[in-house]
Every structure is written in structure tokens, then in C-alpha cells.
Write an enzyme that holds these catalytic residues in place. Structure first.
Site, PDB file in Angstrom:
ATOM      1  N   HIS A 141       0.825  -1.216   0.000  1.00 11.62           N
ATOM      2  CA  HIS A 141       0.000   0.000   0.000  1.00 11.62           C
ATOM      3  C   HIS A 141       0.854   1.259   0.000  1.00 11.62           C
ATOM      4  O   HIS A 141       0.419   2.320  -0.445  1.00 11.62           O
ATOM      5  CB  HIS A 141      -0.941   0.008   1.208  1.00 11.62           C
ATOM      6  CG  HIS A 141      -2.078  -0.941   1.069  1.00 11.62           C
ATOM      7  ND1 HIS A 141      -2.046  -2.211   1.584  1.00 11.62           N
ATOM      8  CD2 HIS A 141      -3.279  -0.825   0.464  1.00 11.62           C
ATOM      9  CE1 HIS A 141      -3.190  -2.829   1.305  1.00 11.62           C
ATOM     10  NE2 HIS A 141      -3.954  -2.007   0.626  1.00 11.62           N
ATOM     11  N   GLY A 142       2.050   1.177   0.515  1.00 10.34           N
ATOM     12  CA  GLY A 142       2.907   2.358   0.527  1.00 10.34           C
ATOM     13  C   GLY A 142       4.127   2.119   1.386  1.00 10.34           C
ATOM     14  O   GLY A 142       4.108   1.280   2.288  1.00 10.34           O
TER      15      GLY A 142
END
Lengths: 485, 369
Positions: A335-336
């Protein structure tokens, strides 16, 4: 090109009849659909199409090379190179900033000045999703679950515009066979499609946007300035916002695909009714959890699986817990690049491993699985929802310190006013939770009834629904949350 | 291996291909392609008529160009038909019920406090070039500020952050920064893709006129201009024609609008802290932002008692160049900008917020709690 915009409506109004007109001629339909998908993607930035086309050609070449080799090391190496290349591109565009700053900070720590180039890396929308599709294609070819298809079919599979930018993630054996023969022009599941599209628009434009602007963004922007009640509503509000935003998008995607005659897999199934985290991951972003399970968790856990199926060793048990944790940590990092996403992954991974360990412990002591009673189910649901919300705090916060402020504030800022907690906000949150508990037979029944109505009335009802949602929504459409992943 | 298969998600995804083979309709009547296309067209066409006013607004707020021209041409008869048949009453009814009846209004004129100086002088002063001139006052701008007021926990200073998307992160950063100060930050009004050039997109002039009376003695933290770096300006006076960005007419009109906003607030005894535009990754955009800043700064310096201009252009730069990162005192790099190279990350917003607070403190005394 966002789904809830007039531009997409015009695009789809052109593609839908064209697709059915050409459906009987697959040799024309495939290139035509490919052009439509590339036009859809180029609406963001024409350079994205080059990345997608490059990925298509490279992955098809690797898949064919894998398929042509009999068993052996080269076949395995081809798979490793293929997956590695996909992940390298994804890693470069998604994590370049993170790696450069980390390298610089590490260099500064040991006294070396590593210059940071100011390269602005283009992040193609949806690259994660078509990379997942591509990896699934390579691995399934390697495992001989499916064989490589033609370049044209693979290109349509990878770029099919309903699932291109945010899923659902279809497996090759689910989607590619639908390209083998023309879709049946007399058996379109249109009433379900209309319901999904109308519901998806309502979730995105009304529920998600309202909660984002009214409570979630202000609360997470400056948590120290808000009361505990506002923070609590902000956290619950975000849980509903992200569900409405993402499931709304996939509902529209599945509905649009259905109108074109294609079936995409279900992606959400009332996730906040889950009675455990294991159950939650069978209901939330189901196609991603399935992808993680099949392509990450199983290979990891398999390394520890040495005994016969009937006899589970300690090594296998611990390996399973460790694999669960690692899978979710990697899902968080997908996701990051940030500690907040690591924390999110750790909560879910730790929770899944804990649930598994508890089950193993009961089995080892010869205790039967607890009988589900109404009270027990309710308690499990409440606990699961709140653990998921705890993880959402880290997911939404821009830093660990912000997440810490939210968590602290939840317990220390009671007694202050709560101007952001309006009746509208509470109603929207309650409505979002209630939506989860609507029995599946209700929309099914609605779709059955709607399918029996004349087509003119169907069109009129849909028009009224579209107009009401458009009037209730804000001016302009905020991008979908999952576009940046 | 079987022992681990149920450890992850108990995924019960219905296989799309199998459900096609077994019908998968669960009692729903299938439709033919022709009927499906017909339903979609009826829904879109009738939906367009019912939503005509919304579509008209969407068309009107497009950037100038062929796309806007076509959208305007298409929606014109749509709106006429919709209002003639009263089919637009569904949308207006829903909007009114939600208290957003003005959403579809397209502003064609703006009302500003009348400036004291004539357009000729104003245009010269708005160029931002030449020797510094004696600040001229607007006729309606109060000459002197209210005496520096002390704010306490019982009587906190009200701060209203408003503007385009560039105000949002700094507003949250201000909220974080003033946690121990007698300051009440009102909910931020950051409206994406708006500005002072196009009141047809969002009428900031009307909004500021509406808010100003309630802000008496408070401070407005404004950030405008991020979407104003082009020649397209609406709601122009009849005599004004703008041909290019940064033309004398453009500078005069933009200065009039920025100054008018400042005066609207100052007339109600509210201070203004104007956050200037930062450098961006795009050099040409940076040049345009510098020009825009010159106009706004000039207007601010003409109202020194009430308006403070916060320069982010240099604040967030690396010795006069665009800076993606900032080196902290400990030598650590933190990222300042979002991936678009324009918007602020929290670290940059914190720097802007500190500059804003410093500007606020010029006018008021804030006693720490």
C-alpha cells in the site's frame, strides 16, 4: 477517466453498442476492445499506455518461454526473472522516493553525503493491479494451472478497462476463457449490473465523499484539536468511507463488465460483519486476499510444510504463523512505503497468526470449536470491527505520530465539544454499518423484480437514480482511494 | 499443506466462469444486447435531462477550449428543455432539501468594494516592477488596524482558513501548531480547482462577503492563485477584455479581485494572512506563480495594517530552486511535496504554518495556556 463522470458515460455509451456489434467477430472485437481500453487509460496520461503495452509484451514473452520449457531450472529461473522484472518496475515507480531518502539518511548517519536526484517518477494509475494480473498469469503458467493464451487475449485480459485501475483481480483461468467464445448476446445479466452500478455510485458519491469532507479529513488533519467523540467518529467514519469508496468502485466495475457480457469476481462481501480477522479477509478485497494467499502465503508456508497432512509438526505451525505475519507485512508495504502501513500489516498479520495459534491450542487440548451463539457472534463482530478500525487508524494517518495522537486522543479528550459530530455524520456511519447487515437475498430479490420490468421503465428508473445520486453528491469527484495503490 | 489452507482468508469467491456455465442468474431474467443498449441509452439521456443543471455547471467550469465549447453547446438545449418541462425540479428539490440550492448557480458578476485608486494607477502598481510605491489605500479599507488585541483561552482568536487546495494541509498544520494557544481554527474551506479568476466555478467573493461579518476581530488565512495562472477569467466588467495571462488588463483585474477580497475582510476588521504560491516542479508554472505572487504581494503591501503576505516561494525553496526535500537540523531528509510537485506534504505545511503564526502574532497577542 473516472467512472462517475460525464466523460466516462459518453465513452461507455460508445463502447457498449460497438462491443456487442463486433462480438460475433472475435478477430475484430479483440483489437477494438484493446483500443477502447487504451483510450480509457490514456485519458489519464498517454505515457501510461506505453508502460502497459510494454508490460503486456514482456509478460507474454516470458509466459511463452516458461510454457515451452519442460521441467527444469531454466523454467524456474524464467519465472523468477519474470516476477522480479514486474516487481522491479512496480518498486521503482512506487518506492523510488522512499529508497532514495532512506539511502540519503543512512549515508548522512555514517557521514557520507549521497545526493538525491530530483527525478519525478511517473506513477501509472493502476500499475499494481495489472502487475498482479501479470504475475498471476506467469505463476499459473509455471504451475500449469493454465496455459499462455494469444497475445491479443492476454492484452485484453491485462487492460480490460473495468478492472484495469483498481481491480477486482481476476485469475487468468477465470477471465481468459470468457474471451475464447463470443459472449451470449441473449443472456446478459443486466438487472444485477444496473443495481451494482447504481449502488456503487451512491456509495462513492454520497457516503464516501460526505464522510471524507465532514469528519475524516478534519479529524486526521489535526487530531490533537478534536475531542474523543470526534476522533471516534472520525475512525469509524474512515472505516465506512474506505469501504464505500473501494467497494463502490468495484461494484461499478463488475456492473460495467456485466453489461459487456463479462463476469468479474466478487470483491466485497459485507466485511464489517466478520466474526474474526480470518473471516474479514474472506470478505474484504477478496480478490487481493486470494492473490496474497495463492501467490505469497502458500509458497511461504509451503517451505515449512514437511510432514504428512495428518500430522502437523511444530515447525509447520510456527512456519504458518510466521508466513501469515510476513504476508500481511508485505501487503502493508504494497500500500505504501511507510511505517504506518507496516503497522497496519502487523496488526492484521499478528491478528491472523494469533487466531490461528488459538485454534491450534484448542485442537491440541482436544477442545471442540466454540458453538456460535447470538451473543458470542455479536461480541466477535464488535471486537473484529474495532480491531480492523484500530488498523485503519495507521492506514489513514500520515505518520506514526499522527496515529499516536489519534489513539491517545481517543482516551484523553472526552468532555470537550464535538461540533463535527452532526446528525448527518452519525446517520451516514450508521447507514454504512447497517448496509453490511442487509441480507444478500434483498438485492437479489430486487434484481429479480427489476429484471421483469419493461426496458423503458428500467431506463427511466435508472435515470432517476442517477439524477438523485448526482444531486446528492458534491461538486466534482474526488479520486478513488485505491487509485494511488 | 492442507493444515494451512484455512489459515489465511476463508475466501468464498464465486468463480465467474463456472457461474456463466451454470446460468448464474439466480432467477433474474436475462436481457438481450439490444435491450441492454436501449436501457443504457434511455438512462443516460433521461438522466442528462434530469441532471441538466448539474451538467451545465460541469460544462461551464471546464478549462477554456474545444471541450468546454462542445460541452456548453450540448448542455444549452438540454437545460432549456429540462426547465421548460420542469424535469429539473427533481435535482433542485434534492439540492434544496440538502441546503445546497446554490450549487448550480453560475456567477456571472462579482461585487467588490470600490477601490479608491483608478484603474490606470492600479495597473501600474500591479505590475510588481519598478520602484516601491507608497501604498495606496482603498477608500473603504479602515486606515488603522484595531489595537493589538490580547486573546485568552476564554476569548480565543478565530482563524478561518480558506482558499484552493493549497490551503488544506497548512490549515491542518496551523491547527496542530496552535494546540496550546488561545486560537480557535474554524473548519478549513479548501475548495479544489477554485480561485479568484473563475467565480463561475465557485464564487469566493460571495462566500467571503458572507463570512466576513462573523470574523470581526479574527484572522482569515487565505491561499488563492493555484488555479489562476491562465488568461481565462469570468465575470469580467463589460469594459474589460483579457487577451493573455500577465497582460496589463489581466494584472489590473486580478489585482482588483485580490485587493477586493482583502478589503472585504479588512472592512469588517478581520486581519488577512495571505499564503503566497510556492515554487513547483514545473518551471513554467513556477514562473507564472511568481508573476501571480507579485500582483498579490503588491495588493498586500498597499494594506499593511490589515494584510500580511507569507512568502512560501522562497520559504520552501533550496537557495532559489525548487526543493523536493528539506534537510532537518539533524541532517535527515524529509519530503516537502506531494507527487504532483505542487501540493504540500505535512513537513512543508508545518513550515508554512509557522510562518502564518508569526504573521498572526504581528497583529495580536496570544497568551499561552
Amino acid at each position: 477517466m473516472l467512472f462517475p463522470t460525464p466523460t466516462f458515460a459518453i465513452f461507455f455509451a460508445a463502447v457498449l453498442p460497438l462491443s456487442w456489434l463486433l462480438m460475433g467477430h472475435p478477430r475484430i472485437w479483440r483489437p477494438a476492445m484493446l483500443v477502447a481500453c487504451y483510450v480509457f487509460y490514456a485519458a489519464w496520461d498517454w505515457r501510461f499506455v506505453l508502460v502497459l503495452a510494454g508490460s503486456t509484451l514482456a509478460n507474454q514473452a516470458v509466459a511463452i518461454a516458461i510454457d515451452r520449457r519442460e521441467r527444469g531450472r531454466l523454467r524456474k529461473w524464467l519465472l523468477i526473472v519474470g516476477i522480479g522484472a514486474n516487481l522491479a518496475v512496480l518498486g521503482y515507480v512506487k518506492y523510488e522516493d522512499f529508497f532514495l531518502t532512506s539511502a540519503h539518511n543512512l549515508g548522512a548517519w555514517v557521514g557520507i553525503d549521497i545526493p538525491v536526484p530530483m527525478a519525478a517518477v511517473l506513477l501509472p494509475v493502476g500499475i499494481s493491479f495489472y502487475t498482479f494480473h501479470a504475475i498471476a498469469y506467469l505463476v499459473d503458467t509455471y504451475r500449469e494451472t493454465s496455459r499462455p493464451t494469444t497475445l491479443a487475449k492476454f492484452a485484453v485480459y491485462l487492460s480490460f478497462f473495468p478492472h484495469l485501475v483498481a481491480g477486482p483481480i481476476s485469475r487468468p483461468h477465470e477471465f481468459v476463457p470468457q474471451l475464447d467464445a463470443p459472449r451470449d448476446a441473449r443472456r446478459i445479466d443486466s438487472s444485477r449490473a444496473y443495481l451494482l452500478i447504481a449502488g456503487g455510485l451512491f456509495k462513492k458519491l454520497v457516503i464516501a465523499n460526505e464522510l471524507a469532507t465532514r469528519i475524516v479529513d478534519p479529524v486526521f488533519g489535526a487530531p490533537g484539536r478534536h475531542s474523543s467523540l470526534e476522533l471516534l467518529c472520525g475512525v469509524y467514519g474512515y472505516a465506512i468511507q474506505i469501504w464505500a469508496d473501494f467497494s463502490g468502485y468495484t461494484d461499478i466495475a463488475i456492473g460495467v463488465a456485466l453489461l459487456l457480457g463479462f463476469r468479474l469476481p466478487q470483491n466485497f462481501n459485507a466485511p464489517y460483519t466478520a466474526v474474526s480477522l480470518t473471516d474479514f479477509w474472506g470478505r474484504w478485497h477478496m480478490t487481493l486476499s486470494r492473490w496474497l494467499r495463492d501467490y505469497l502465503f502458500f509458497p511461504l508456508a509451503h517451505r515449512y510444510a514437511v510432514g504428512a497432512a495428518s500430522r502437523v509438526t511444530n515447525r509447520e505451525r510456527v512456519g504458518t504463523y510466521w508466513s501469515l505475519l510476513l504476508t500481511m507485512l508485505l501487503a502493508g508495504l504494497w500500500h505504501g512505503a511507510g511505517w504506518t502501513f507496516v503497522a497496519w500489516g502487523a496488526i492484521h498479520g499478528g491478528g491472523l497468526a494469533g487466531e490461528r495459534a488459538y485454534r491450534d491450542l484448542r485442537r491440541a487440548r482436544g477442545l471442540p470449536a466454540p458453538r456460535p451463539t447470538v451473543v458470542r457472534t455479536a461480541v466477535h463482530r464488535i471486537v473484529t470491527f474495532n480491531v480492523v478500525c484500530l488498523a485503519w487508524i495507521f492506514f489513514r494517518a500520515d505518520s506514526l505520530s499522527t496515529a499516536g495522537e489519534v489513539l491517545t486522543g481517543l482516551f484523553t479528550q472526552w468532555g470537550e465539544g464535538a461540533p463535527l459530530v452532526t446528525a448527518g455524520v452519525l446517520l451516514t456511519i450508521a447507514g454504512g454499518i447497517a448496509w453490511q447487515y442487509v441480507p444478500a437475498r434483498v438485492p437479489d430479490l430486487l434484481a429479480v423484480r427489476f429484471s421483469r420490468v419493461g426496458f423503458a421503465l428500467q431506463g427511466a428508473v435508472l435515470a432517476v437514480c442517477l439524477a438523485i445520486v448526482a444531486a446528492m453528491g458534491p461538486e466534482g469527484v474526488a479520486p478513488f482511494i485505491y487509485f494511488r495503490f | 499443506m492442507t493444515a494451512i489452507t484455512s489459515s489465511f482468508a476463508r475466501n468464498r469467491i464465486e468463480s465467474p466462469s463456472s457461474s456463466v456455465e451454470d446460468g448464474g442468474l439466480h432467477g433474474r431474467l436475462p436481457a438481450t444486447a439490444a435491450k441492454t443498449v436501449a436501457v443504457v441509452f434511455i438512462a443516460l439521456l433521461l438522466g442528462a435531462v434530469l441532471d441538466a443543471r448539474g451538467l451545465r455547471k460541469t460544462a461551464a467550469i471546464q478549462p477554456p477550449g474545444l471541450r468546454r465549447d462542445v460541452a456548453m453547446a450540448v448542455t444549452r438545449p438540454l437545460v432549456s428543455f429540462s426547465s421548460a418541462t420542469q424535469l429539473d425540479s427533481l435535482r433542485s428539490g434534492v439540492k434544496d432539501a440538502l441546503g445546497r440550492g446554490d450549487d448550480d448557480r453560475i456567477t456571472t458578476t462579482i461585487v467588490l468594494p470600490e477601490p479608491k485608486v483608478g484603474p490606470g494607477r492600479s495597473s501600474r502598481s500591479a505590475t510588481g516592477t519598478g520602484a516601491p510605491q507608497k501604498p495606496a489605500r482603498s477608500r473603504t479599507t479602515p486606515r488603522r488596524p484595531a489595537p493589538a488585541t490580547s486573546f485568552t483561552a476564554k476569548h480565543p482568536l478565530r482563524v478561518w482558513p480558506a482558499g484552493d487546495s493549497l490551503v488544506i494541509e497548512p490549515a491542518y498544520a496551523i491547527e496542530r501548531l496552535v494546540a496550546r494557544l488561545p486560537v480557535r481554527v474554524l473548519p478549513v474551506e479548501g475548495r479544489v480547482a477554485t480561485g479568484l479568476e473563475r467565480p463561475d466555478v465557485y464564487d469566493w467573493f460571495a462566500r467571503i462577503r458572507q463570512v466576513a461579518p462573523s470574523l470581526r476581530g479574527g484572522t482569515a488565512v487565505l491561499a488563492f492563485g493555484g488555479n489562476d495562472d491562465n488568461a481565462y477569467m469570468t465575470a469580467l466588467p463589460e469594459t474589460v477584455r483579457i487577451t493573455a495571462f500577465w497582460s496589463p488588463e489581466w494584472r489590473r483585474e486580478y489585482g482588483r479581485r485580490a485587493g477586493g477580497v482583502m478589503d472585504m475582510l479588512a472592512n469588517r476588521h478581520a486581519h488577512v494572512v495571505w499564503i503566497g504560491l510556492p515554487m513547483t516542479r514545473d518551471r513554467r508554472q513556477t514562473d507564472r506563480y511568481a508573476q501571480l505572487n507579485a500582483v498579490v504581494r503588491r495588493e498586500a503591501t498597499r494594506r499593511p495594517a490589515w494584510v500580511t503576505y507569507v512568502d512560501t516561494f522562497w520559504l520552501l525553496s533550496d537557495h532559489g530552486r525548487y526543493a523536493e526535500y528539506f534537510r532537518t537540523a539533524g541532517g535527515k531528509l524529509v519530503q516537502l511535496r506531494q507527487p504532483d510537485g505542487v501540493h504540500f506534504r505535512p513537513a512543508a505545511a508545518d513550515m508554512v504554518a509557522r510562518a502564518v503564526l508569526k504573521a498572526i502574532r504581528k497583529h495580536v497577542r496570544l497568551e499561552e495556556e
